[in-house]
Design a protein around this motif. Structure first.
Motif, PDB file in Angstrom:
ATOM      1  N   ARG A  67       0.834  -1.202   0.000  1.00 22.25           N
ATOM      2  CA  ARG A  67       0.000   0.000   0.000  1.00 22.25           C
ATOM      3  C   ARG A  67       0.871   1.255   0.000  1.00 22.25           C
ATOM      4  NH1 ARG A  67      -3.827  -0.388   5.042  1.00 22.25           N
ATOM      5  NH2 ARG A  67      -1.777  -0.613   6.043  1.00 22.25           N
ATOM      6  N   ARG A  78      -5.281   9.457   0.578  1.00 23.60           N
ATOM      7  CA  ARG A  78      -5.754   8.431  -0.340  1.00 23.60           C
ATOM      8  C   ARG A  78      -4.871   7.192  -0.230  1.00 23.60           C
ATOM      9  NH1 ARG A  78      -8.913  10.390  -4.349  1.00 23.60           N
ATOM     10  NH2 ARG A  78      -9.597   8.192  -4.436  1.00 23.60           N
ATOM     11  N   LYS A  81      -3.641   0.643  -3.200  1.00 21.65           N
ATOM     12  CA  LYS A  81      -3.485  -0.722  -2.678  1.00 21.65           C
ATOM     13  C   LYS A  81      -3.381  -1.698  -3.828  1.00 21.65           C
ATOM     14  CE  LYS A  81      -5.629  -3.986   0.556  1.00 21.65           C
ATOM     15  NZ  LYS A  81      -6.789  -4.216   1.461  1.00 21.65           N
ATOM     16  N   LEU A  86      -7.910   3.354  -4.171  1.00 17.88           N
ATOM     17  CA  LEU A  86      -9.194   3.047  -3.549  1.00 17.88           C
ATOM     18  C   LEU A  86     -10.093   4.277  -3.573  1.00 17.88           C
ATOM     19  CD1 LEU A  86      -8.185   0.872  -0.451  1.00 17.88           C
ATOM     20  CD2 LEU A  86      -8.488   0.205  -2.859  1.00 17.88           C
ATOM     21  N   SER A  87     -11.381   4.058  -3.755  1.00 18.75           N
ATOM     22  CA  SER A  87     -12.332   5.173  -3.846  1.00 18.75           C
ATOM     23  C   SER A  87     -12.566   5.830  -2.495  1.00 18.75           C
ATOM     24  CB  SER A  87     -13.651   4.691  -4.433  1.00 18.75           C
ATOM     25  OG  SER A  87     -14.214   3.644  -3.638  1.00 18.75           O
ATOM     26  N   THR A  88     -12.492   5.065  -1.420  1.00 18.84           N
ATOM     27  CA  THR A  88     -12.705   5.609  -0.077  1.00 18.84           C
ATOM     28  C   THR A  88     -11.383   6.075   0.512  1.00 18.84           C
ATOM     29  OG1 THR A  88     -14.570   4.105   0.296  1.00 18.84           O
ATOM     30  CG2 THR A  88     -13.573   5.135   2.241  1.00 18.84           C
ATOM     31  N   ASP A 144      -7.515  -0.356   6.258  1.00 17.19           N
ATOM     32  CA  ASP A 144      -7.602   0.616   5.170  1.00 17.19           C
ATOM     33  C   ASP A 144      -8.384   1.864   5.558  1.00 17.19           C
ATOM     34  OD1 ASP A 144      -6.191  -1.114   3.562  1.00 17.19           O
ATOM     35  OD2 ASP A 144      -7.970  -1.954   2.588  1.00 17.19           O
ATOM     36  N   GLN A 145      -8.699   1.992   6.843  1.00 16.43           N
ATOM     37  CA  GLN A 145      -9.457   3.139   7.327  1.00 16.43           C
ATOM     38  C   GLN A 145      -8.858   3.634   8.637  1.00 16.43           C
ATOM     39  OE1 GLN A 145     -12.725   4.564   6.004  1.00 16.43           O
ATOM     40  NE2 GLN A 145     -11.563   3.739   4.290  1.00 16.43           N
TER      41      GLN A 145
END
Length: 364
Positions: A67, A78, A81, A86-88, A144-145
């Motif tokens: 990543r 942003r 990955k 990634l969109s989110t 991822d968050q």
């Protein structure tokens, strides 16, 4: 501002020694534009991701090769990955960020050396008051968050009356401390003499122990530790707008690109645990007297550390973007060379290496 594509030139490697660093107050032989050497090889660019909005920095978390984390100026982190954007967002702090000016916004991200166990990472941005702010966040249960509610403000550097010269790079050094670059907060010419004023945090390199206290402690080996002025957080002084710096992954040397005023760009170099340097702004721009400032009271009696390389605003160059020492394959022609670029030079990079008695630059 530049997306830090140079990060892809620096996978971990072994070997090679440390270049000579000139002594303070001894101007060094520097390679000027007319002496640029021919490249020994070619560098090809590879598109990693598209669809980003005004990216300002890019890093990987420790021990995570899958990543890449990219900061966007407006305030989003942003995530690229496995080669896909990634969109989110990993984190969105746009309501906290002032990004109206060219040099404002979310400027950089750094991950704690023990990110895998504590989940800490740090953001540097201009807050809605126009000041430079460093905050700590924690990743959520989803790797991822990030957790937006985990925010802890580490330090705010007052930046009154100007939308220029924030610096804003974050890096953890080999000593485990967090280093922060700050611009002089003035344009033109640092009229308030912030860079030479050890009572303010502008125009400096700072070093914080973020594990020793909340929100931070002062490393006991910081060069100006003591009561009153100078400020204990300061690691080095005399910087104009140190937009990007990095540490050599092999030997820990610090490399710093300091953006100049009208004529000269400079690259500075220091050994590990070698703080307290004065890089001479606004008394000098590079190794050249700036206006009549060397005779001014705030410059008299100072000991300066000169850049290892400087170049003029010529051939389309105007603003140095500090890079990295390449530590990929030891068999590479670039191994041990410092790779850097310029904001105004959109079609090439340079490498800087020490040739025994002087510094040599190749342009690609």
């Amino acid at each position: 501002m530049l997306l830090g594509l140079l990060v892809f030139l620096v996978p971990i490697g072994v070997g090679a020694g440390r270049p000579h660093r000139p002594q303070p107050d001894a101007p060094v032989p520097v390679t000027v534009d007319s002496e640029l050497s021919q490249p020994a090889a070619t560098i090809d660019a590879t598109l990693i991701a598209s669809g980003l909005l005004r990216p300002t920095s890019m890093v990987a978390a420790p021990h995570d090769r899958a990543r890449l984390f990219v900061t966007e100026q407006a305030g989003r982190v942003r995530l690229v990955k496995d080669g896909a954007l990634l969109s989110t967002p990993f984190l969105d702090i746009q309501p906290l960020v002032l990004s109206n000016g060219f040099e404002e916004g979310l400027l950089s991200i750094a991950f704690h050396p023990h990110y895998a166990s504590n989940g800490f990472f740090f953001l540097c941005f201009t807050n809605t008051g126009g000041n430079l702010e460093v905050d700590r966040y924690t990743v959520s249960a989803n790797p991822d968050q990030a957790d937006p509610g985990s925010r802890l403000t580490v330090i705010i550097v007052n930046h009154p009356g100007s939308v220029y010269h924030y610096g804003g790079q974050l890096q953890f050094g080999p000593d485990g401390y967090l280093y922060i670059s700050t611009g002089d907060g003035n344009d033109p010419g640092d009229q308030l003499n912030n860079a030479q004023n050890t009572g303010v945090l502008l125009g400096k390199m700072l070093r914080l122990d973020i594990d020793g206290g909340t929100p931070y402690a002062i490393p006991p080996t910081n060069p100006f530790v003591g009561t009153g002025n100078p400020r204990d957080e300061i690691w080095a002084i005399g910087l104009r707008n140190p937009w990007r710096f990095s540490f050599d992954r092999l030997n820990g040397d610090l490399w710093l690109g300091d953006v100049g005023q009208y004529l000269w760009e400079e690259i500075d170099h220091e050994l590990p645990a070698d703080g307290g340097h004065n890089y001479a702004w606004n008394c000098y721009e590079g190794t050249h007297p700036y206006d009549s400032n060397p005779s001014q009271p705030h410059c008299i009696g100072r000991t300066f550390t000169w850049p290892v390389y400087e170049y003029q605003h010529a051939a389309g160059r105007c603003s140095v973007s500090g890079g990295y020492v390449y530590r990929g394959s030891p068999n590479s022609a670039y191994f041990g060379q410092y790779v850097f670029s310029d904001y105004c030079q959109t079609n090439g990079v340079q490498t800087l290496s020490y040739a025994g008695s002087n510094w040599v630059v190749a342009s690609y």
